[in-house]
Design a protein around this motif. Structure first.
Motif, short mmCIF file in Angstrom:
data_model
loop_
_atom_site.label_atom_id
_atom_site.label_comp_id
_atom_site.label_asym_id
_atom_site.label_seq_id
_atom_site.Cartn_x
_atom_site.Cartn_y
_atom_site.Cartn_z
N LYS A 106 64.30 87.97 -43.46
CA LYS A 106 63.03 87.30 -43.11
C LYS A 106 63.11 85.80 -43.42
CE LYS A 106 60.10 90.41 -41.53
NZ LYS A 106 59.43 90.25 -40.21
N ALA A 107 63.75 85.45 -44.55
CA ALA A 107 63.87 84.04 -44.91
C ALA A 107 64.75 83.30 -43.89
CB ALA A 107 64.46 83.90 -46.31
N GLU A 108 65.86 83.92 -43.50
CA GLU A 108 66.75 83.29 -42.52
C GLU A 108 66.08 83.20 -41.14
OE1 GLU A 108 70.48 85.31 -42.53
OE2 GLU A 108 70.92 84.80 -44.62
N GLU A 109 65.32 84.23 -40.79
CA GLU A 109 64.60 84.22 -39.51
C GLU A 109 63.56 83.09 -39.49
OE1 GLU A 109 61.37 87.07 -37.21
OE2 GLU A 109 62.78 88.00 -38.61
N ALA A 110 62.86 82.91 -40.61
CA ALA A 110 61.86 81.84 -40.70
C ALA A 110 62.52 80.48 -40.58
CB ALA A 110 61.10 81.94 -42.01
N GLN A 111 63.69 80.32 -41.19
CA GLN A 111 64.38 79.04 -41.10
C GLN A 111 64.83 78.76 -39.67
OE1 GLN A 111 68.13 78.43 -43.25
NE2 GLN A 111 67.21 76.61 -44.16
N SER A 112 65.29 79.79 -38.98
CA SER A 112 65.70 79.62 -37.58
C SER A 112 64.52 79.21 -36.71
CB SER A 112 66.31 80.91 -37.05
OG SER A 112 67.46 81.27 -37.79
N LYS A 113 63.36 79.86 -36.94
CA LYS A 113 62.16 79.51 -36.18
C LYS A 113 61.73 78.08 -36.46
CE LYS A 113 60.10 84.14 -35.74
NZ LYS A 113 58.98 85.01 -36.16
N ALA A 114 61.82 77.68 -37.73
CA ALA A 114 61.42 76.31 -38.10
C ALA A 114 62.34 75.29 -37.43
CB ALA A 114 61.47 76.14 -39.62
#
Length: 421
Positions: A106-114
């Motif tokens: 989830k943390a990596e997914e959020a960073q990719s979205k950002a």
């Protein structure tokens, strides 16, 4: 209309609770579904482990991660640890690995979205809207900072709390020490990957407190063996590595002291590869602190250790390391600064003695109590060591020429011209 679940632990069988939670999730009542699972896991009626509870925990984790309910996660994992630590440690390991992976994803997914949002905002062909311009002036924030705060920071905080909670849950049971070490290493990688220096400092403090409690139990338990400390020792070597890569040199030195304390307690030398890495990191730490004496001693120790233990060293490696030892030694001032300030008083002398003996221990040098402590680590002793053919015959010709000019044929007025080549 579906009626929401209001809590309670009225399920006679855990299978019924799992089925009810899935029904609630399917109609969009995720909070109620989580409450059903949480109640069944934390209920005092259900204390005997079965495979169904593992399925319940996986579903529970899916929901708590999605809704960022970290307190629910910690409480459920503590109860699950109590339920299965005596009968099925592997199940607890699988559940914890699943929890940490979900949070990390989830943390990596959020960073990719950002990153995608930031790229989109910074498109040179797209004009900013009046609303965006007004918002940027009012808030004073750059769009990337604002995006990170909205998308990335909540998930980073959740992942960090997940690591903290798991370490707290695992620290009390010796059977769980390999899992504890794995979690600590994952937390180190999180700090390194995302450059989280503040969290790394807190993580080091948490592990150090756990280590203090462990060493007290180790001393009190006569049946303790050095092998029980091995996972903790390997964790400290990883901590030292990450501290150096993050350039947190104070934390790196504290990690060195932790390693020495564990080696002393276990009375067992760590693996050769770990010790080679240890001395290599010491050369970095002392170079940054500009402590030339200890830097040179660290290079000498690394050279001797590598020559005796590493059978894969090439002649080029040996020459480079020997040259580094000699250059580091020549970098030491030929006089002691404290001598320029006059004699030390008694209390300052004791502190200096304690510091030198501690550094000798960190560098792996045996100390003879009959000798003057000032001769344990000194430029003169080091020059005597590097003057041996083992080092002088291995160095680069240019380095040997510098050594001869500075120690054998010292002529200050001609030194610059003769060192020119």
């Amino acid at each position: 209309m579906n009626r929401g679940y209001r809590g309670g632990t009225g399920f006679a069988r855990p299978e019924n609770a799992l089925k009810r939670a899935e029904e609630l999730e399917n109609v969009g009542q995720k909070n109620s579904a989580l409450q059903v699972l949480h109640d069944i896991v934390t209920s005092k009626k259900h204390r005997t482990w079965s495979k169904t509870y593992e399925s319940i925990m996986f579903k529970h984790i899916d929901l708590v991660v999605e809704m960022k309910k970290r307190n629910y996660a910690k409480e459920a994992l503590m109860q699950y640890r109590n339920m299965c630590q005596a009968v099925n440690i592997n199940s607890l390991e699988e559940v914890i690995k699943y929890f940490l992976k979900k949070a990390s994803d989830k943390a990596e997914e959020a960073q990719s979205k950002a990153a995608a949002v930031t790229i989109d905002v910074e498109d040179l062909e797209e004009d900013a809207s009046p609303e965006d311009i007004m918002l940027s002036y009012v808030s004073g924030d750059k769009s990337k900072d604002r995006t990170d705060r909205e998308l990335v920071t909540p998930w980073f905080r959740f992942l960090w709390e997940a690591y903290r909670s798991v370490l707290e849950i695992l620290r009390t049971n010796p059977k769980l020490e390999p899992l504890y070490a794995m979690t600590a290493n994952k937390a180190f990688q999180f700090c390194l990957q995302f450059k989280r220096t503040a969290e790394f400092r807190r993580l080091s403090d948490i592990l150090r407190q756990h280590l203090t409690n462990l060493t007290n139990r180790y001393r009190d338990n006569r049946e303790s063996t050095p092998d029980q400390l091995q996972p903790h020792l390997e964790t400290r070597f990883e901590q030292l590595k990450v501290a150096c890569e993050l350039e947190m040199w104070a934390e790196a030195f504290r990690s060195v002291e932790d390693i020495q304390a564990l080696i002393s307690l276990a009375k067992k030398t760590p693996k050769q590869q770990l010790m080679a890495t240890y001395y290599a990191r010491l050369t970095q730490i002392f170079a940054v602190s500009e402590n030339h004496l200890y830097h040179a001693y660290a290079w000498l120790k690394l050279f001797n250790f590598s020559k005796s233990c590493n059978k894969n060293l090439t002649p080029g490696d040996v020459q480079a390391m020997a040259s580094s030892v000699l250059l580091a030694t020549l970098s030491i001032l030929p006089y002691e600064q404290r001598n320029l300030l006059g004699a030390l008083d008694e209390s300052a002398g004791e502190q200096e003695k304690e510091r030198i003996l501690r550094m000798a221990n960190i560098l792996g040098f045996a100390v003879d109590s009959k000798k003057d402590y000032r001769s344990v680590l000194s430029r003169a002793a080091l020059l005597a060591s590097v003057a041996s053919p083992v080092i002088l015959t291995q160095v680069l010709p240019e380095v040997r020429a510098i050594y001869d000019l500075l120690t054998q044929d010292f002529a200050p007025l001609e030194l610059c011209a003769r060192l020119g080549p």
